[in-house]
Design a protein around this motif. Structure first.
Motif, PDB file in Angstrom:
ATOM      1  N   LYS A 115      15.447 -15.214   2.478  1.00 20.10           N
ATOM      2  CA  LYS A 115      14.194 -15.257   1.732  1.00 20.10           C
ATOM      3  C   LYS A 115      14.385 -16.121   0.483  1.00 20.10           C
ATOM      4  O   LYS A 115      15.319 -15.875  -0.300  1.00 20.10           O
ATOM      5  N   VAL A 116      13.530 -17.123   0.325  1.00 21.13           N
ATOM      6  CA  VAL A 116      13.539 -17.948  -0.882  1.00 21.13           C
ATOM      7  C   VAL A 116      12.330 -17.503  -1.699  1.00 21.13           C
ATOM      8  O   VAL A 116      11.195 -17.896  -1.439  1.00 21.13           O
ATOM      9  N   LEU A 117      12.580 -16.624  -2.658  1.00 23.12           N
ATOM     10  CA  LEU A 117      11.504 -15.982  -3.400  1.00 23.12           C
ATOM     11  C   LEU A 117      11.250 -16.743  -4.692  1.00 23.12           C
ATOM     12  O   LEU A 117      12.144 -16.900  -5.521  1.00 23.12           O
ATOM     13  N   PRO A 140      22.562 -10.951  -0.966  1.00 27.46           N
ATOM     14  CA  PRO A 140      23.263 -12.225  -1.104  1.00 27.46           C
ATOM     15  C   PRO A 140      22.838 -13.285  -0.077  1.00 27.46           C
ATOM     16  O   PRO A 140      23.178 -14.459  -0.236  1.00 27.46           O
ATOM     17  N   ASN A 141      22.116 -12.899   0.959  1.00 23.35           N
ATOM     18  CA  ASN A 141      21.589 -13.872   1.920  1.00 23.35           C
ATOM     19  C   ASN A 141      20.351 -14.579   1.385  1.00 23.35           C
ATOM     20  O   ASN A 141      19.893 -15.563   1.967  1.00 23.35           O
ATOM     21  N   ASP A 142      19.803 -14.086   0.278  1.00 22.70           N
ATOM     22  CA  ASP A 142      18.531 -14.581  -0.237  1.00 22.70           C
ATOM     23  C   ASP A 142      18.721 -15.497  -1.436  1.00 22.70           C
ATOM     24  O   ASP A 142      19.818 -15.631  -1.970  1.00 22.70           O
ATOM     25  N   GLN A 143      17.609 -16.095  -1.868  1.00 26.14           N
ATOM     26  CA  GLN A 143      17.613 -17.036  -2.978  1.00 26.14           C
ATOM     27  C   GLN A 143      16.388 -16.776  -3.853  1.00 26.14           C
ATOM     28  O   GLN A 143      15.341 -16.394  -3.346  1.00 26.14           O
ATOM     29  N   VAL A 144      16.534 -16.988  -5.147  1.00 27.04           N
ATOM     30  CA  VAL A 144      15.409 -16.892  -6.072  1.00 27.04           C
ATOM     31  C   VAL A 144      15.200 -18.262  -6.714  1.00 27.04           C
ATOM     32  O   VAL A 144      16.169 -18.909  -7.131  1.00 27.04           O
ATOM     33  N   LYS A 145      13.936 -18.659  -6.779  1.00 32.55           N
ATOM     34  CA  LYS A 145      13.596 -19.988  -7.280  1.00 32.55           C
ATOM     35  C   LYS A 145      12.650 -19.863  -8.474  1.00 32.55           C
ATOM     36  O   LYS A 145      11.741 -19.024  -8.469  1.00 32.55           O
ATOM     37  N   PHE A 146      12.870 -20.695  -9.475  1.00 32.25           N
ATOM     38  CA  PHE A 146      11.956 -20.826 -10.601  1.00 32.25           C
ATOM     39  C   PHE A 146      11.497 -22.283 -10.685  1.00 32.25           C
ATOM     40  O   PHE A 146      12.347 -23.189 -10.699  1.00 32.25           O
ATOM     41  N   VAL A 147      10.200 -22.508 -10.743  1.00 27.76           N
ATOM     42  CA  VAL A 147       9.675 -23.846 -11.038  1.00 27.76           C
ATOM     43  C   VAL A 147       9.376 -23.876 -12.531  1.00 27.76           C
ATOM     44  O   VAL A 147       8.541 -23.113 -13.026  1.00 27.76           O
ATOM     45  N   ILE A 148      10.067 -24.755 -13.243  1.00 28.52           N
ATOM     46  CA  ILE A 148      10.035 -24.768 -14.703  1.00 28.52           C
ATOM     47  C   ILE A 148       9.096 -25.882 -15.185  1.00 28.52           C
ATOM     48  O   ILE A 148       9.307 -27.056 -14.872  1.00 28.52           O
ATOM     49  N   CYS A 149       8.081 -25.490 -15.964  1.00 29.39           N
ATOM     50  CA  CYS A 149       7.089 -26.453 -16.463  1.00 29.39           C
ATOM     51  C   CYS A 149       7.331 -26.844 -17.921  1.00 29.39           C
ATOM     52  O   CYS A 149       6.775 -27.849 -18.381  1.00 29.39           O
ATOM     53  N   SER A 150       8.121 -26.054 -18.652  1.00 30.99           N
ATOM     54  CA  SER A 150       8.265 -26.263 -20.098  1.00 30.99           C
ATOM     55  C   SER A 150       9.488 -25.492 -20.604  1.00 30.99           C
ATOM     56  O   SER A 150      10.095 -24.705 -19.872  1.00 30.99           O
ATOM     57  N   SER A 159      15.338 -15.071 -19.210  1.00 30.93           N
ATOM     58  CA  SER A 159      15.184 -13.641 -19.505  1.00 30.93           C
ATOM     59  C   SER A 159      15.118 -12.823 -18.211  1.00 30.93           C
ATOM     60  O   SER A 159      15.660 -11.704 -18.153  1.00 30.93           O
ATOM     61  N   LYS A 160      14.474 -13.353 -17.169  1.00 26.67           N
ATOM     62  CA  LYS A 160      14.391 -12.649 -15.884  1.00 26.67           C
ATOM     63  C   LYS A 160      15.746 -12.668 -15.167  1.00 26.67           C
ATOM     64  O   LYS A 160      16.132 -11.692 -14.522  1.00 26.67           O
ATOM     65  N   LEU A 161      16.455 -13.778 -15.283  1.00 29.82           N
ATOM     66  CA  LEU A 161      17.803 -13.883 -14.714  1.00 29.82           C
ATOM     67  C   LEU A 161      18.688 -12.772 -15.263  1.00 29.82           C
ATOM     68  O   LEU A 161      19.408 -12.090 -14.516  1.00 29.82           O
ATOM     69  N   ILE A 162      18.608 -12.555 -16.582  1.00 29.12           N
ATOM     70  CA  ILE A 162      19.427 -11.540 -17.234  1.00 29.12           C
ATOM     71  C   ILE A 162      18.905 -10.138 -16.922  1.00 29.12           C
ATOM     72  O   ILE A 162      19.673  -9.232 -16.555  1.00 29.12           O
ATOM     73  N   GLN A 163      17.580  -9.954 -17.031  1.00 25.23           N
ATOM     74  CA  GLN A 163      16.975  -8.629 -16.837  1.00 25.23           C
ATOM     75  C   GLN A 163      17.309  -8.039 -15.473  1.00 25.23           C
ATOM     76  O   GLN A 163      17.625  -6.847 -15.362  1.00 25.23           O
ATOM     77  N   PHE A 164      17.234  -8.871 -14.435  1.00 24.88           N
ATOM     78  CA  PHE A 164      17.417  -8.382 -13.072  1.00 24.88           C
ATOM     79  C   PHE A 164      18.802  -8.690 -12.499  1.00 24.88           C
ATOM     80  O   PHE A 164      19.063  -8.380 -11.342  1.00 24.88           O
ATOM     81  N   ALA A 168      23.979 -12.019  -9.609  1.00 24.63           N
ATOM     82  CA  ALA A 168      24.839 -11.089  -8.887  1.00 24.63           C
ATOM     83  C   ALA A 168      24.147 -10.509  -7.659  1.00 24.63           C
ATOM     84  O   ALA A 168      24.810  -9.991  -6.761  1.00 24.63           O
ATOM     85  N   ARG A 169      22.832 -10.601  -7.602  1.00 23.24           N
ATOM     86  CA  ARG A 169      22.067  -9.979  -6.523  1.00 23.24           C
ATOM     87  C   ARG A 169      21.865 -10.918  -5.338  1.00 23.24           C
ATOM     88  O   ARG A 169      21.906 -10.489  -4.179  1.00 23.24           O
ATOM     89  N   VAL A 170      21.606 -12.206  -5.607  1.00 29.72           N
ATOM     90  CA  VAL A 170      21.277 -13.145  -4.534  1.00 29.72           C
ATOM     91  C   VAL A 170      22.345 -14.228  -4.431  1.00 29.72           C
ATOM     92  O   VAL A 170      23.176 -14.402  -5.320  1.00 29.72           O
ATOM     93  N   GLY A 171      22.280 -14.981  -3.331  1.00 26.85           N
ATOM     94  CA  GLY A 171      23.267 -16.025  -3.113  1.00 26.85           C
ATOM     95  C   GLY A 171      23.096 -17.227  -4.007  1.00 26.85           C
ATOM     96  O   GLY A 171      24.077 -17.862  -4.390  1.00 26.85           O
ATOM     97  N   GLU A 172      21.846 -17.547  -4.337  1.00 25.15           N
ATOM     98  CA  GLU A 172      21.563 -18.720  -5.162  1.00 25.15           C
ATOM     99  C   GLU A 172      20.394 -18.419  -6.085  1.00 25.15           C
ATOM    100  O   GLU A 172      19.385 -17.834  -5.655  1.00 25.15           O
ATOM    101  N   VAL A 173      20.522 -18.818  -7.345  1.00 28.32           N
ATOM    102  CA  VAL A 173      19.371 -18.884  -8.247  1.00 28.32           C
ATOM    103  C   VAL A 173      19.099 -20.358  -8.493  1.00 28.32           C
ATOM    104  O   VAL A 173      19.990 -21.114  -8.896  1.00 28.32           O
TER     105      VAL A 173
END
Length: 215
Positions: A115-117, A140-150, A159-164, A168-173
């Protein structure tokens, strides 16, 4: 009655992002999306499309003899039969990824699917749609994506990377600069300065083909 999905396009290209960037991949783009991110580059998938049976979709995919399949949209999970398609593709032996906004429940997605969330940043105009309950379902099979505008989006994503504890939870951020809104160099320099455990991605398809439909 055979299960069907409304499909915008099925095509073979290089994966432009995520951990399989650069690898030949078949894309199955489902029609429809309940979100309206201000930077969306696939608005043509909001409506229209062709109704296809799961058998027909799997047969067309097999014609490319691929190793990797990416089920995308739109928002694929907006169509209930997406869950059945994902299972069929995994059962056929493909490595399958799902690109999802994270606004819809991912609990029924086959665990073999990566899952690429996409956690929606404030700059997306859809940050209120994030379903944070999904994060506990990621592996760890999943990935989290952020589209950064600014810079504000970047600080929010950190802040979300640290909060959650995402690294350590997913394979790729993954962090991507929003096309035409933020330079990749700026984002790269912020990531380096903060020594973040994330991967910068550049959307290879836009570099190679200027993001023309079908690539």
């Amino acid at each position: 009655m055979k299960k069907t999905l409304r499909i915008t396009e099925i095509f073979y290209s290089l994966q432009g992002e995520t951990r399989t960037a650069g690898l030949p991949t078949v894309f199955v783009r489902l029609t429809g999306c309940p979100l309206r991110c201000q930077y969306c580059d696939t608005a043509y998938a909001f409506s229209g499309g062709e109704l296809m049976t799961l058998d027909a979709i799997v047969e067309q995919v097999a014609g490319y003899t691929p190793r990797y399949i990416c089920v995308t949209g739109g928002e694929p999970l907006a169509q209930a039969n997406c869950i059945a398609l994902l299972k069929r593709l995994c059962d056929a032996g493909y490595q399958v990824s799902l690109e999802t906004s994270g606004a819809l429940d991912v609990s029924a997605v086959d665990p073999r699917v990566s899952k690429v969330l996409d956690l929606k940043t404030p700059g997306s105009a859809e940050v209120a749609r994030n379903r944070y309950e999904n994060i506990a379902l990621l592996t760890p099979n999943d990935q989290v994506k952020f589209v950064i505008c600014s810079r504000e989006d970047y600080d929010w994503a950190v802040s979300k990377l640290i909060q959650f504890g995402l690294d350590a939870r997913v394979g790729e951020v993954l962090m991507s600069p929003s096309h035409h809104e933020l330079s990749a160099r700026s984002l790269a320099e912020w990531i380096i300065a903060d020594n973040l455990p994330v991967r910068l991605q550049m959307q290879l398809h836009k570099i190679l083909w200027n993001d023309e439909p079908g690539h």
